[in-house]
Design a protein around this motif. Structure first.
Motif, PDB file in Angstrom:
ATOM      1  N   MET A 146       0.822  -1.208   0.000  1.00  0.00           N
ATOM      2  CA  MET A 146       0.000   0.000   0.000  1.00  0.00           C
ATOM      3  C   MET A 146       0.857   1.259   0.000  1.00  0.00           C
ATOM      4  SD  MET A 146      -3.163   0.791   2.458  1.00  0.00           S
ATOM      5  CE  MET A 146      -4.327   2.051   2.051  1.00  0.00           C
ATOM      6  N   TYR A 147       2.068   1.189   0.561  1.00  0.00           N
ATOM      7  CA  TYR A 147       2.926   2.354   0.660  1.00  0.00           C
ATOM      8  C   TYR A 147       4.103   2.315  -0.296  1.00  0.00           C
ATOM      9  CZ  TYR A 147       0.197   3.141   4.803  1.00  0.00           C
ATOM     10  OH  TYR A 147      -0.846   3.341   5.657  1.00  0.00           O
ATOM     11  N   THR A 148       4.135   1.361  -1.197  1.00  0.00           N
ATOM     12  CA  THR A 148       5.199   1.281  -2.176  1.00  0.00           C
ATOM     13  C   THR A 148       4.917   2.301  -3.270  1.00  0.00           C
ATOM     14  OG1 THR A 148       5.517  -1.045  -1.722  1.00  0.00           O
ATOM     15  CG2 THR A 148       6.424  -0.224  -3.785  1.00  0.00           C
ATOM     16  N   VAL A 149       5.905   3.159  -3.541  1.00  0.00           N
ATOM     17  CA  VAL A 149       5.739   4.220  -4.521  1.00  0.00           C
ATOM     18  C   VAL A 149       6.488   3.829  -5.780  1.00  0.00           C
ATOM     19  CG1 VAL A 149       6.192   6.638  -5.012  1.00  0.00           C
ATOM     20  CG2 VAL A 149       5.560   5.937  -2.713  1.00  0.00           C
ATOM     21  N   GLU A 150       5.810   3.916  -6.909  1.00  0.00           N
ATOM     22  CA  GLU A 150       6.460   3.651  -8.184  1.00  0.00           C
ATOM     23  C   GLU A 150       7.055   4.943  -8.709  1.00  0.00           C
ATOM     24  OE1 GLU A 150       4.735   1.184 -11.238  1.00  0.00           O
ATOM     25  OE2 GLU A 150       3.079   0.791  -9.881  1.00  0.00           O
ATOM     26  N   ALA A 151       8.208   4.849  -9.310  1.00  0.00           N
ATOM     27  CA  ALA A 151       8.847   5.990  -9.948  1.00  0.00           C
ATOM     28  C   ALA A 151       9.178   5.592 -11.381  1.00  0.00           C
ATOM     29  CB  ALA A 151      10.111   6.381  -9.190  1.00  0.00           C
ATOM     30  N   PRO A 152       8.183   5.668 -12.276  1.00  0.00           N
ATOM     31  CA  PRO A 152       8.416   5.226 -13.649  1.00  0.00           C
ATOM     32  C   PRO A 152       9.323   6.184 -14.407  1.00  0.00           C
ATOM     33  CG  PRO A 152       6.220   6.130 -13.432  1.00  0.00           C
ATOM     34  CD  PRO A 152       6.818   6.097 -12.062  1.00  0.00           C
ATOM     35  N   PRO A 153      10.102   5.664 -15.340  1.00  0.00           N
ATOM     36  CA  PRO A 153      10.959   6.531 -16.152  1.00  0.00           C
ATOM     37  C   PRO A 153      10.141   7.338 -17.159  1.00  0.00           C
ATOM     38  CG  PRO A 153      11.189   4.250 -16.829  1.00  0.00           C
ATOM     39  CD  PRO A 153      10.312   4.255 -15.619  1.00  0.00           C
ATOM     40  N   ALA A 154      10.782   8.314 -17.765  1.00  0.00           N
ATOM     41  CA  ALA A 154      10.095   9.224 -18.689  1.00  0.00           C
ATOM     42  C   ALA A 154       9.547   8.490 -19.904  1.00  0.00           C
ATOM     43  CB  ALA A 154      11.043  10.331 -19.126  1.00  0.00           C
ATOM     44  N   TYR A 155      10.288   7.523 -20.434  1.00  0.00           N
ATOM     45  CA  TYR A 155       9.795   6.818 -21.619  1.00  0.00           C
ATOM     46  C   TYR A 155       8.542   6.013 -21.303  1.00  0.00           C
ATOM     47  CZ  TYR A 155      12.265   2.710 -19.797  1.00  0.00           C
ATOM     48  OH  TYR A 155      12.698   1.689 -19.018  1.00  0.00           O
ATOM     49  N   ALA A 156       8.405   5.523 -20.077  1.00  0.00           N
ATOM     50  CA  ALA A 156       7.188   4.802 -19.692  1.00  0.00           C
ATOM     51  C   ALA A 156       6.009   5.767 -19.602  1.00  0.00           C
ATOM     52  CB  ALA A 156       7.390   4.093 -18.363  1.00  0.00           C
TER      53      ALA A 156
ATOM     54  N   ILE B  60       5.677   8.610 -21.322  1.00  0.00           N
ATOM     55  CA  ILE B  60       5.326   9.028 -22.684  1.00  0.00           C
ATOM     56  C   ILE B  60       4.563   7.915 -23.397  1.00  0.00           C
ATOM     57  CG2 ILE B  60       6.282   9.626 -24.942  1.00  0.00           C
ATOM     58  CD1 ILE B  60       8.515  11.114 -23.403  1.00  0.00           C
ATOM     59  N   GLY B  61       5.034   6.687 -23.279  1.00  0.00           N
ATOM     60  CA  GLY B  61       4.340   5.560 -23.891  1.00  0.00           C
ATOM     61  C   GLY B  61       2.952   5.374 -23.321  1.00  0.00           C
ATOM     62  N   ASP B  62       2.819   5.587 -22.018  1.00  0.00           N
ATOM     63  CA  ASP B  62       1.515   5.471 -21.380  1.00  0.00           C
ATOM     64  C   ASP B  62       0.575   6.561 -21.879  1.00  0.00           C
ATOM     65  OD1 ASP B  62      -0.504   4.678 -19.718  1.00  0.00           O
ATOM     66  OD2 ASP B  62       0.415   5.387 -17.877  1.00  0.00           O
ATOM     67  N   LEU B  63       1.078   7.787 -22.001  1.00  0.00           N
ATOM     68  CA  LEU B  63       0.254   8.907 -22.446  1.00  0.00           C
ATOM     69  C   LEU B  63      -0.163   8.775 -23.904  1.00  0.00           C
ATOM     70  CD1 LEU B  63      -0.889  11.743 -21.743  1.00  0.00           C
ATOM     71  CD2 LEU B  63       1.239  12.667 -22.612  1.00  0.00           C
ATOM     72  N   VAL B  64       0.760   8.348 -24.758  1.00  0.00           N
ATOM     73  CA  VAL B  64       0.503   8.336 -26.201  1.00  0.00           C
ATOM     74  C   VAL B  64      -0.195   7.054 -26.657  1.00  0.00           C
ATOM     75  CG1 VAL B  64       1.636   8.381 -28.460  1.00  0.00           C
ATOM     76  CG2 VAL B  64       2.419   9.895 -26.646  1.00  0.00           C
ATOM     77  N   ILE B  65       0.152   5.913 -26.056  1.00  0.00           N
ATOM     78  CA  ILE B  65      -0.368   4.635 -26.545  1.00  0.00           C
ATOM     79  C   ILE B  65      -1.391   4.020 -25.595  1.00  0.00           C
ATOM     80  CG2 ILE B  65       0.270   2.287 -27.205  1.00  0.00           C
ATOM     81  CD1 ILE B  65       3.032   3.468 -27.985  1.00  0.00           C
ATOM     82  N   ALA B  66      -1.017   3.832 -24.344  1.00  0.00           N
ATOM     83  CA  ALA B  66      -1.843   3.033 -23.439  1.00  0.00           C
ATOM     84  C   ALA B  66      -3.134   3.738 -23.035  1.00  0.00           C
ATOM     85  CB  ALA B  66      -1.041   2.664 -22.196  1.00  0.00           C
ATOM     86  N   ARG B  67      -3.067   5.002 -22.677  1.00  0.00           N
ATOM     87  CA  ARG B  67      -4.276   5.683 -22.208  1.00  0.00           C
ATOM     88  C   ARG B  67      -5.358   5.778 -23.279  1.00  0.00           C
ATOM     89  NH1 ARG B  67      -3.866   7.594 -16.699  1.00  0.00           N
ATOM     90  NH2 ARG B  67      -2.000   6.477 -16.074  1.00  0.00           N
TER      91      ARG B  67
ATOM     92  N   CYS C 111      -1.438   6.292 -11.972  1.00  0.00           N
ATOM     93  CA  CYS C 111      -0.543   7.415 -12.260  1.00  0.00           C
ATOM     94  C   CYS C 111       0.126   7.188 -13.620  1.00  0.00           C
ATOM     95  CB  CYS C 111       0.496   7.589 -11.161  1.00  0.00           C
ATOM     96  SG  CYS C 111       1.774   6.331 -11.097  1.00  0.00           S
ATOM     97  N   LEU C 112       0.610   8.239 -14.201  1.00  0.00           N
ATOM     98  CA  LEU C 112       1.178   8.176 -15.547  1.00  0.00           C
ATOM     99  C   LEU C 112       2.447   7.328 -15.544  1.00  0.00           C
ATOM    100  CD1 LEU C 112       0.457   9.323 -18.302  1.00  0.00           C
ATOM    101  CD2 LEU C 112       2.005  11.188 -17.871  1.00  0.00           C
ATOM    102  N   GLY C 113       2.429   6.226 -16.264  1.00  0.00           N
ATOM    103  CA  GLY C 113       3.579   5.334 -16.359  1.00  0.00           C
ATOM    104  C   GLY C 113       3.605   4.233 -15.315  1.00  0.00           C
ATOM    105  N   CYS C 114       2.720   4.291 -14.322  1.00  0.00           N
ATOM    106  CA  CYS C 114       2.694   3.268 -13.276  1.00  0.00           C
ATOM    107  C   CYS C 114       1.995   2.007 -13.780  1.00  0.00           C
ATOM    108  CB  CYS C 114       1.968   3.782 -12.037  1.00  0.00           C
ATOM    109  SG  CYS C 114       2.842   5.113 -11.218  1.00  0.00           S
ATOM    110  N   THR C 115       2.233   0.910 -13.106  1.00  0.00           N
ATOM    111  CA  THR C 115       1.613  -0.348 -13.504  1.00  0.00           C
ATOM    112  C   THR C 115       0.471  -0.747 -12.590  1.00  0.00           C
ATOM    113  OG1 THR C 115       3.234  -1.578 -12.207  1.00  0.00           O
ATOM    114  CG2 THR C 115       3.727  -1.225 -14.547  1.00  0.00           C
ATOM    115  N   THR C 116       0.329  -0.097 -11.431  1.00  0.00           N
ATOM    116  CA  THR C 116      -0.755  -0.408 -10.511  1.00  0.00           C
ATOM    117  C   THR C 116      -1.613   0.826 -10.318  1.00  0.00           C
ATOM    118  OG1 THR C 116       0.613   0.153  -8.608  1.00  0.00           O
ATOM    119  CG2 THR C 116       0.587  -2.152  -9.286  1.00  0.00           C
TER     120      THR C 116
END
Length: 114
Positions: free
Chosen positions: A37-47, A49-56, A102-107
């Motif tokens: 519950m308290y684990t914070v993801e810190a996705p890289p910039a390319y993740a 951008i890919g999330d914003l342009v493709i996945a969302r 969150c942008l680029g996160c997996t959970t």
């Protein structure tokens, strides 16, 4: 360069490159508390951008198509008593992945009992 300098350079570069994965593993371990519950993801910039342009856009389209499929299948799922399960699978899960994550996160951003 003479043979000694070349050998020393190769040895130094090999040592540094072998130590980098160990340092990356330590950084990941320091950021996690052990409690998911308290684990914070810190996705890289390319993740991000890919999330914003493709996945969302794909997830939003999947939410809209899932909502249409849910409405079409509603009489059949009502007869079998699975309205909640089909609504969660077709609309809620893609919508949560598209709008809560969150942008680029997996959970997703929260851990509630579903």
């Amino acid at each position: 360069m003479n043979l000694f300098r070349c050998t020393a350079l190769v040895l130094a570069l090999t040592t540094v490159s072998l130590a980098l994965p160990a340092q990356a593993g330590q950084a990941v371990e320091e950021n996690s508390s052990g409690d998911p519950m308290y684990t914070v993801e810190a996705p890289p910039a390319y993740a991000m951008i890919g999330d914003l342009v493709i996945a969302r856009p794909l997830l939003i389209a999947a939410t809209v198509i899932g909502a249409a499929a849910f409405v079409v299948a509603l009489p059949f799922t009502a007869a079998s008593g699975g309205i909640g399960d089909s609504g969660k699978a077709l609309v809620v899960d893609p919508g949560k992945a598209a709008f809560v994550r969150c942008l680029g996160c997996t959970t997703t951003g929260y851990n509630h009992a579903d």
